[in-house]
Design an enzyme around this catalytic site. Structure first.
Site, short mmCIF file in Angstrom:
data_model
loop_
_atom_site.label_atom_id
_atom_site.label_comp_id
_atom_site.label_asym_id
_atom_site.label_seq_id
_atom_site.Cartn_x
_atom_site.Cartn_y
_atom_site.Cartn_z
N ASP A 155 0.83 -1.21 0.00
CA ASP A 155 0.00 0.00 0.00
C ASP A 155 0.87 1.27 0.00
O ASP A 155 1.86 1.34 0.71
CB ASP A 155 -0.86 -0.03 1.27
CG ASP A 155 -1.95 1.01 1.29
OD1 ASP A 155 -2.85 0.93 0.44
OD2 ASP A 155 -1.90 1.91 2.15
N GLU A 175 14.17 -15.15 1.03
CA GLU A 175 14.53 -16.21 1.99
C GLU A 175 13.62 -17.42 1.78
O GLU A 175 13.88 -18.49 2.33
CB GLU A 175 14.32 -15.70 3.44
CG GLU A 175 15.31 -14.65 3.89
CD GLU A 175 14.87 -13.95 5.18
OE1 GLU A 175 13.86 -14.37 5.81
OE2 GLU A 175 15.55 -12.97 5.56
#
Ligand code: GLC
Ligand code: CA
Length: 554
Positions: free
Chosen positions: A218, A269
């Site tokens: 956002d 990751e």
């Protein structure tokens, strides 16, 4: 039943994904309290699977005071009790994944809600404390600090600063001011504070660990601000004042991109790496920065939501978007509707150039929309975008050609824009009215009770059950289009065929093409019609306001 075999280990899924935005409070209500919830959404997973989407983007479902429809987040690691529980969230992820559908969640990093534990701690702490340093607190100007620290304005109207009482005075005497680029209930974080950066890395991991596949970010362009004293002047938020060199006072500063390079490391990751899409309003030349492979990967292309139903305008915006995606090494993102804009079935049913806010303020009476034409164009526009390379973002209800609810009464409005602008802008509620699932019933099948925003009497005509039963409905065209598209996608190549005014025609890799007739009917070239938004007339004539997909003759 499902025939989907979508591979959940594919790291590049987002490049061509059809992503369906769910605004959870208005999608489906499982317990009849008038507010959409996870139970309702889980119940509708078969509907989403049958529609043929690749992913759901879930707008904020976190605990929130709902000052801005959930974009005021009080706890980034939980579910609003009115919407459900973390256990139900896990159930939703499992149900979607079982259908081969991914889930993208909305992350709101520019500001929290004012009920967030950090903001409450900041209010109770002294000026200059570490608690206040997570947000942007400043002393006011004027003899007694009675004036805001700068002339910055809120996107929703009024000053971007609100004064708080001085916690040490005990008398409620005026204290410092805090910054909020949106509503006062949405205090901005200070992203130069490493604690804030660490916190959001933790939030990304929290959801990625729960199986979330990607993030919608956002107001991604707003996180970094020029906070050097004295604060620079910035009295107006507008395209024409926005700098394009990374040094604007409030938006798209170079530091923003450093923040997202940190996020990319966290997202990488995971296996497969988590995807992300930026909601960024930056200078056109800088939009591709957000989509770079070492940043978020994608950024929304919003040019088309401002365009009228016009071939030349569409063509221009499409080419610009394709070029920007190429520049970033990303794939493009096609959007015609979302929870912040007037639904495209209504936009295209209004005369070009209609002032949409004035139309909403007139309760949809001036001008009057042509719903039939709007629906035809909306479907044609969506099929056009679904034929382009890249990914497409659909907004709940557009698969029904659901119009905007323009005649919401002032008492019903929830959007803070209405009050903050002193009733000058009506706001975004007309696109957020709970979906109709059945032709009648208390809330047209949204739930067993009411609907938090009132549904108009004509909503039943657009209900899922009604369109499901009608082979010629918009819903059935969307289903068909997503199924056909899944079998066609191959390569990023797109070649425009020029020469016919009012028509957009392009060839795709793999020997197929898409043709849209905007103003007038257009004769189709040879080839098998794979799909069309309206019946093809005699002499292979595609009617006006229609799109067809064709396989090229061998
Ligand atoms: C984004 C959201 C919008 C929200 C604003 C503040 O633009 O899409 O709904 O009001 O950010 O969070
Ligand atoms: Ca509910």
């Amino acid at each position: 039943m499902s025939t989907r075999t979508r591979d959940l280990t594919d790291a590049d899924w987002w490049r061509t994904a059809v992503v369906y935005q769910v605004y959870p409070r208005s999608f489906a209500d499982g317990n009849g309290d008038g507010i959409g919830d996870l139970a309702g959404l889980i119940d509708r997973v078969p509907y989403l699977a049958r529609l043929g989407i690749d992913a759901v983007w879930l707008s904020p479902f976190y605990p929130s005071a709902l000052a801005d429809g959930g974009y005021d987040v009080d706890d980034y690691r939980d579910v609003d009790p009115r919407i459900g529980t973390l256990a139900q969230f896990d159930e939703l992820v499992a149900a979607l994944h079982a259908e081969g559908i991914r889930i993208v969640v909305d992350i709101v990093p520019n500001h929290s809600g004012s009920g967030h534990a950090w903001f409450q701690a900041a209010l109770a702490a002294a000026p200059g404390s570490p608690e206040r340093a997570r947000y942007v607190f400043r002393d006011g100007l004027g003899e007694h600090g009675e004036l805001p620290p700068s002339d910055w304005v809120s996107h929703f109207g009024g000053s971007a600063w609100t004064r708080v009482p001085d916690p040490s005075s005990g008398s409620g005497r005026g204290g410092q001011w805090y910054l909020h680029l949106f509503a006062p209930e949405q205090p901005d974080f200070d992203w130069s504070n490493p604690e804030v950066r660490e916190e959001f890395h933790g939030i990304l991991r929290f959801w990625a660990d729960r199986g979330v596949d990607g993030f919608r970010v956002d107001v991604a362009h707003a996180l970094a601000k020029d906070l050097t004293e004295p604060l620079p002047s910035y009295p107006r938020i507008a395209r024409d004042v926005l700098k394009d060199d990374g040094t604007d006072v409030l938006f798209d500063r170079d530091e923003v991109h450093e923040i997202f390079r940190g996020w990319r490391k966290v997202m990488d990751e995971y296996d497969p790496p988590r995807s992300a899409v930026a909601e960024a309003w930056a200078a056109p030349s800088r939009l591709p920065l957000y989509a770079r492979p070492d940043e978020l990967g994608q950024t929304f292309e919003f040019d088309l939501v401002l365009e009228p139903w016009d071939a030349a305008a569409f063509r221009r915006s499409i080419e610009v978007a394709l070029e920007r995606a190429r520049a970033a090494g990303a794939s493009s993102t096609w959007v015609l509707s979302n929870h912040d804009i007037v639904r495209h079935a209504s936009r295209f049913g209004l005369p070009a150039g209609t002032d949409l806010n004035a139309w909403l303020l007139s309760q949809g009476t001036s001008p009057v929309e042509d719903r039939e034409r709007g629906a035809a164009r909306a479907l044609a526009g969506s099929l056009l975008l679904l034929a382009l390379p890249g990914s497409a973002y659909l907004y709940q209800g557009e698969e029904l050609a659901l119009p905007e609810v323009a005649d919401l009464q002032p008492e019903a409005l929830e959007d803070p824009i209405w009050e903050r602008t002193g009733h000058v802008e009506k706001g975004r509620d007309g696109a957020r009215v709970p979906l109709p699932w059945t032709a009648d019933g208390p809330s047209f099948g949204f739930g067993a009770g009411g609907a938090h925003l009132p549904q108009p009497a004509w909503f039943g005509r657009y209900a899922v059950a009604v369109e499901d039963a009608d082979p010629a409905s918009v819903l059935n065209r969307y289903r068909e289009a997503l199924a056909v598209r899944a079998g066609l996608l191959a390569g990023e190549g797109v070649r425009f065929v020029d020469g016919r005014e009012g028509v957009i025609e392009f060839e795709r890799d793999g020997g197929w093409r898409c043709i849209t007739a905007f103003g007038a009917p257009a004769e189709l070239p040879p080839g098998e019609v794979l799909l069309s938004s309206a019946p093809i007339g005699a002499g292979r004539v595609l009617p006006a306001d229609a799109t067809a997909w064709l396989r090229d003759p061998a």
